[in-house]
Design an enzyme around this catalytic site. Structure first.
Site, short mmCIF file in Angstrom:
data_model
loop_
_atom_site.label_atom_id
_atom_site.label_comp_id
_atom_site.label_asym_id
_atom_site.label_seq_id
_atom_site.Cartn_x
_atom_site.Cartn_y
_atom_site.Cartn_z
N ASP A 284 126.99 45.29 130.21
CA ASP A 284 127.96 46.07 130.97
C ASP A 284 128.79 45.09 131.80
OD1 ASP A 284 129.43 48.13 132.01
OD2 ASP A 284 127.73 49.37 132.58
C1 BGC Z 1 130.74 50.98 133.06
C2 BGC Z 1 130.73 51.10 131.56
C3 BGC Z 1 132.12 50.87 131.03
C4 BGC Z 1 132.55 49.48 131.46
C5 BGC Z 1 133.92 49.07 130.92
C6 BGC Z 1 131.39 49.70 133.53
O1 BGC Z 1 131.61 49.71 134.90
O2 BGC Z 1 129.42 51.07 133.53
O3 BGC Z 1 130.25 52.37 131.19
O4 BGC Z 1 132.14 51.01 129.64
O5 BGC Z 1 132.62 49.47 132.87
O6 BGC Z 1 134.94 49.76 131.52
#
Ligand code: BGC
Length: 755
Positions: A284
Site C-alpha cells: 500500500d
Molecule cells: C489506500 C489504498 C489505495 C492507495 C492508492 C492508499 O492510501 O489504502 O487502498 O489503493 O492509497 O491510492
C-alpha cells in the site's frame, strides 16, 4: 450462489483450460520464454526499477519523470489520468528505455470512473453479482479510455465495525457475500481475457485483516485469531485467486504483531505458495517505509528487505525497493532468483494485459463516458442498493395522485457532489441527478414540490431554518427528508466514534415528526448509521448509501413506487455505537441471551440482587439485538417461505450433495424481487462455530400472488471450516439449516453429516 457454486465455476473454468491445455500452456510458456529473455538482459537497477511505482505528475511529463522512465527505473505510475501524458510516458518506456518494458498505469477506480455507481457497501446491498460485474466492466471501459490499465479494486476486507470509515469500500461483514461480490467485480474489470480492449487488471486488497482495525479507527492494529482469519477474513482473497485476479495489495495494518506488508506467512507462504497465485503483490502507499514507523524495522533498508522477503513485489511510492534492492542483492541478503521472480510476476501481468503487443490506446475507440447505457446501469444498481428499513402503514410508495404539495427537506436533497460518496477521484458532480431534480421531474406540474435545505451540510448545528421548514410542512401533504453523511465523513482515514446522524439532523427529524405529516426519511451515508433516536419518528426509512451519479432517479422510482425496493443489508446496523462489534455470525456463548433473561436497565428493581438480571450475554442499556440485522430489507410486497424440504437427512460422503427446496410466495399486490438467504449452523464442532452462517443466496422476481419453489444445492465442502490443527474440513455431526429473507430467518430444518 453457494461456495460450491463458486468452486464449480472455477472447476469448469479449469476444465475449459484443460480442454485447451495445449494452447494455454503453449501461450503461457511463450510468455514465460519472452520474460526469460527480457530478464536476462536486465541490469540489477532495471530490475529494481520494475518493482517501483510512483505517483504521476498530474498531466505533465517532468524532466525528472522522463529521465526515470527512460532509464528503466519505473514499473508503474499511479494517479496519472491525462491520456496524452500516459501515451507519452508509455512511448518513452517502450521506445527509449533499455528493454522497452511498458508501464502499468494505476488508479483507484473504486465504484466508477466517470459514471459513479453506489459505494461498494451499497452495491453489496443489491446482492446482485451479475449487475455488479456489468458495472465494474463499465468502470473498466471508462478508465481504459484514458489509458488506465490497472485498478486498485476490489477491496474485499470483511468488516464488522461501522465506525471504520473504509467500511464504505467493503462488501460488508459476511465472508460468503464478500467472496461472491468481489469475484464479480474482478470478472467485470478483467473479463475472461484481460488483454481485451476495455479490460483492466484488478487488485485484491488489502491483504489481510485491515477491516478488523481495533475500535474501527483507520490504520489501527488488527488482532485476529488464526481460525477467524481463515474463516472470516481470508475467504474473499482465496476466491480472488480462484478468479484469476491479476494483483494483490497488502495493507497498512499490523496483524497480530506483524505488519501485513512484511508478513511472510500471508504473502509468500499462503498466497504465493499454497494458493499458487501467479500475479504480483503491491504494497500500500508507502507501507514499506512505514514498517520502521511501526517499530518493526530499524530503517528503510531493513524495511525493503523484510517486505521483499515476505513476498511484496512492487513498492508503492516509498522508493524503498528502488533505493535498496540492488545493494541488498549485491550483499547476498536477497537472492537473484527471488528478485527475478518478482520481476517475472510484474512482467507476466504486463504481458497478459497485452501491453507488449499493443502498449498504446486511442480514446476515440471507446464509447463516450457517462453515456445513456452506463447511466441506466448506474440507476439500476442504485435502485437495487436501496434498503427499505421501515414502512409503517404502507407510507411508501407515495401515491403521486394523492399529493398536491410535497415537502422535500434536508442537506442531501440536492447536492450532486455528496451523493457520489468517497473515492471518486474522477467522478464529476455535473453528471449527477439529485433526488430533488428527480422528484421535480416526477411531479411534472401535477403536484407542487416545496424544497428547503434547512441545514447547510449534514454536520450543521444551525437551527435557524427549522421554523421555515415547519411552515413548509404545515402546508404539505407529505414530507421526504434527505439526510445522512457527507462523502467526507466516510472512506480512508474518516472513522467516527459515534455513528449517529451528525449535526442536528436528529433534532430536525424530532421537529418535523411532531407535525404529524407522513414522514419519509431517506438516508445517504457511507456506513451504517445508528438510528435508535430516529426509527420511531419516521413513518418510512430508505437507506440509500451514497448512491452515485443516478442516485436521484433511483430513489424517486422507489419513493413513487415505480419499482419495489429489494436491497438487503450487507452489514448489521447497531442501535448505537456502544454495541459495536455486533454481527450476525457471532458465537453462541455459554450464556446466550433471550428476551426473558435480558432484563433492561429500566426494568431492574432498585437494590435488586446481583444475579437478578439473568446472567446472559447482553447490554443492560442496549439489549443484545441490533437495530436491523444482516440480510434485512423490506419490500412493497410481503414474501413468505413455506414447505422447507431437504432431499435427505444425512450426508454420507465427501461428494454428497443436499438439495434444499422451499416455496417462496409473493403475498402482496406488488411485483418485487426477493433475496432468499440460506443459513446453516454446525451445532457441535472442534472449535465453536457461529450461530448462523450464510452459505447461499438467490434472487427471484415474483408477480403478485405468485408462488415458486426455489432450490439450493449444498455440497459437503460448503460446510467446511478452518481449524488450526486440521486446516479446512467438514466434521461429522448435526447441522441446522434455515431459509428466509434475512439472518433472523426462522423456517428451520436440520440434517447430519456422517462420512
Ligand atoms: C489506500 C489504498 C489505495 C492507495 C492508492 C492508499 O492510501 O489504502 O487502498 O489503493 O492509497 O491510492
Amino acid at each position: 450462489m453457494t461456495r460450491s457454486f463458486i468452486l464449480l465455476i472455477t472447476i469448469l473454468m479449469s476444465f475449459n483450460h484443460c480442454t485447451e491445455v495445449h494452447s494455454e500452456t503453449s501461450k503461457d510458456s511463450a510468455i514465460e520464454k519472452k520474460i526469460d529473455s527480457i530478464i536476462k538482459k536486465m541490469t540489477l537497477d532495471e530490475k529494481a526499477g520494475q518493482l517501483h511505482q510512483i505517483m504521476g505528475s498530474f498531466g505533465t511529463v517532468t524532466d525528472d519523470l522522463r529521465g526515470q522512465v527512460k532509464s528503466g527505473q519505473i514499473g508503474s505510475v499511479l494517479n496519472e489520468i491525462d491520456p496524452k501524458t500516459i501515451l507519452e510516458l508509455q512511448r518513452i518506456a517502450v521506445e527509449e528505455s533499455p528493454n522497452g518494458i511498458p508501464i502499468l498505469f494505476a488508479r483507484d477506480v473504486i465504484h466508477g470512473f466517470k459514471t459513479i455507481f453506489p459505494i461498494p457497501l451499497g452495491q453489496a446491498a443489491s446482492w446482485n453479482p451479475l449487475l455488479i460485474e456489468e458495472c465494474a466492466h463499465i468502470s473498466a471501459m471508462e478508465a481504459s479510455s484514458v489509458g488506465i490499465n490497472w485498478t486498485f479494486a476490489p477491496m474485499m476486507d470483511v468488516c464488522r465495525d461501522p465506525r471504520w470509515g473504509r467500511i464504505a469500500e467493503t462488501l460488508g461483514e459476511d465472508p460468503h457475500l464478500s467472496s461472491v461480490l468481489s469475484s464479480s467485480m474482478i470478472k467485470g474489470y478483467q473479463g475472461n481475457d484481460i488483454s481485451e480492449k476495455g479490460r483492466i487488471a484488478a487488485c485484491a486488497k488489502h491483504f489481510a485483516g485491515y477491516g478488523a482495525a481495533e475500535g474501527g479507527r483507520d490504520y489501527n492494529t488488527s488482532l485476529i485469531p488464526e481460525a477467524e482469519l481463515h474463516n472470516i477474513y481470508l475467504p474473499p482473497f482465496k476466491a480472488a485467486v480462484e478468479n484469476d485476479v491479476a494483483t494483490f495489495m497488502t495493507g497498512f495494518n499490523d496483524l497480530n504483531g506483524v505488519p501485513v506488508t512484511a508478513n511472510k506467512y500471508l504473502t509468500r507462504d499462503l498466497l504465493k505458495n499454497k494458493w499458487a497465485f501467479d500475479g504480483f503483490v503491491v504494497s500500500d502507499w508507502e507501507s514499506i517505509s512505514q514498517l520502521a514507523v511501526h517499530g518493526f524495522t530499524e530503517n528503510q533498508r531493513e524495511s525493503a528487505l523484510k517486505a521483499f522477503k515476505a513476498g511484496v513485489d512492487m513498492d508503492m511510492q516509498s522508493y524503498s525497493f528502488l533505493k535498496h534492492i540492488p545493494m541488498l542483492v549485491k550483499e547476498g541478503l536477497i537472492d537473484q532468483r527471488s528478485l527475478d521472480d518478482a520481476v517475472r510476476r510484474i512482467l507476466r501481468v504486463k504481458f497478459k494485459l497485452g501491453l507488449f503487443d499493443d502498449p498504446f490506446f486511442d480514446p476515440a475507440d471507446f464509447p463516450e463516458m457517462v453515456n445513456d447505457d452506463y447511466r441506466e446501469k448506474a440507476k439500476q444498481l442504485a435502485i437495487e442498493s436501496c434498503v427499505l428499513l421501515k414502512n409503517d402503514d404502507q407510507t411508501l410508495p407515495l401515491e403521486a395522485s394523492g399529493i398536491s404539495k410535497l415537502a422535500v427537506l434536508g442537506p442531501l436533497s440536492d447536492d450532486p457532489y455528496e451523493q457520489l460518496g468517497t473515492w471518486i477521484f474522477d467522478g464529476d458532480e455535473k453528471h449527477s441527478i439529485t433526488p430533488l431534480q428527480a422528484i421535480q421531474e416526477y411531479a411534472n406540474g401535477n403536484f407542487e414540490v416545496n424544497y428547503l435545505k434547512v441545514l447547510e451540510t449534514s454536520r450543521s448545528v444551525n437551527k435557524s431554518s427549522f421554523n421555515a421548514a415547519e411552515e413548509l410542512v404545515i402546508n404539505s401533504d407529505a414530507v421526504v427528508m434527505f439526510l445522512g453523511e457527507e462523502s467526507i465523513l466516510s472512506g480512508e482515514a474518516h472513522s467516527r466514534a459515534r455513528i449517529n446522524l451528525p449535526g442536528c439532523q436528529e433534532e430536525l427529524i424530532d421537529e418535523i415528526s411532531r407535525m404529524g405529516k407522513p414522514l419519509v426519511v431517506v438516508i445517504m451515508a457511507g456506513r451504517p448509521i445508528s438510528l435508535e433516536n430516529v426509527v420511531n419518528k419516521a413513518d418510512a426509512i430508505i437507506f440509500a448509501w451514497h448512491p452515485g451519479t443516478m442516485g436521484g432517479p433511483a430513489i424517486a422510482d422507489i419513493v413513487f413506487g415505480k419499482v419495489s425496493p429489494s436491497g438487503k443489508l450487507p452489514v448489521t446496523f447497531p442501535k448505537n455505537s456502544g454495541q459495536i462489534p455486533i454481527y450476525y455470525n457471532h458465537k453462541h456463548t455459554g450464556k446466550p441471551p433471550t428476551k426473558e433473561k435480558a432484563v433492561l436497565i429500566d426494568d431492574i428493581p432498585v437494590k435488586a440482587k446481583q444475579w437478578s438480571v439473568g446472567n446472559v450475554a447482553y447490554y443492560l442499556d442496549a439489549g443484545y439485538e441490533p437495530m436491523f440485522p444482516f440480510g434485512y430489507g423490506l419490500s412493497y410486497t410481503q414474501f413468505t417461505y413455506e414447505n422447507l424440504k431437504l432431499s435427505k437427512d444425512v450426508l454420507t460422503s465427501k461428494a454428497d450433495e443436499l438439495t434444499v427446496r422451499v416455496d417462496l410466495v409473493n403475498n402482496g399486490d406488488f411485483e418485487a424481487t426477493e433475496i432468499s438467504q440460506l443459513y446453516i449452523r454446525d451445532l457441535v464442532s472442534s472449535i465453536t462455530r457461529p450461530v448462523k452462517e450464510l452459505i447461499a443466496f438467490q434472487r427471484h422476481a415474483l408477480k403478485p400472488g405468485e408462488r415458486k419453489t426455489i432450490e439450493f444445492k449444498i455440497l459437503v465442502e460448503d460446510l467446511a471450516y478452518y481449524y488450526p490443527e486440521k486446516s479446512w474440513s467438514t466434521e461429522n455431526g448435526n447441522f441446522d439449516l434455515w431459509v428466509g429473507g434475512d439472518s433472523r430467518a426462522d423456517l428451520k430444518t436440520s440434517f447430519k453429516v456422517k462420512k
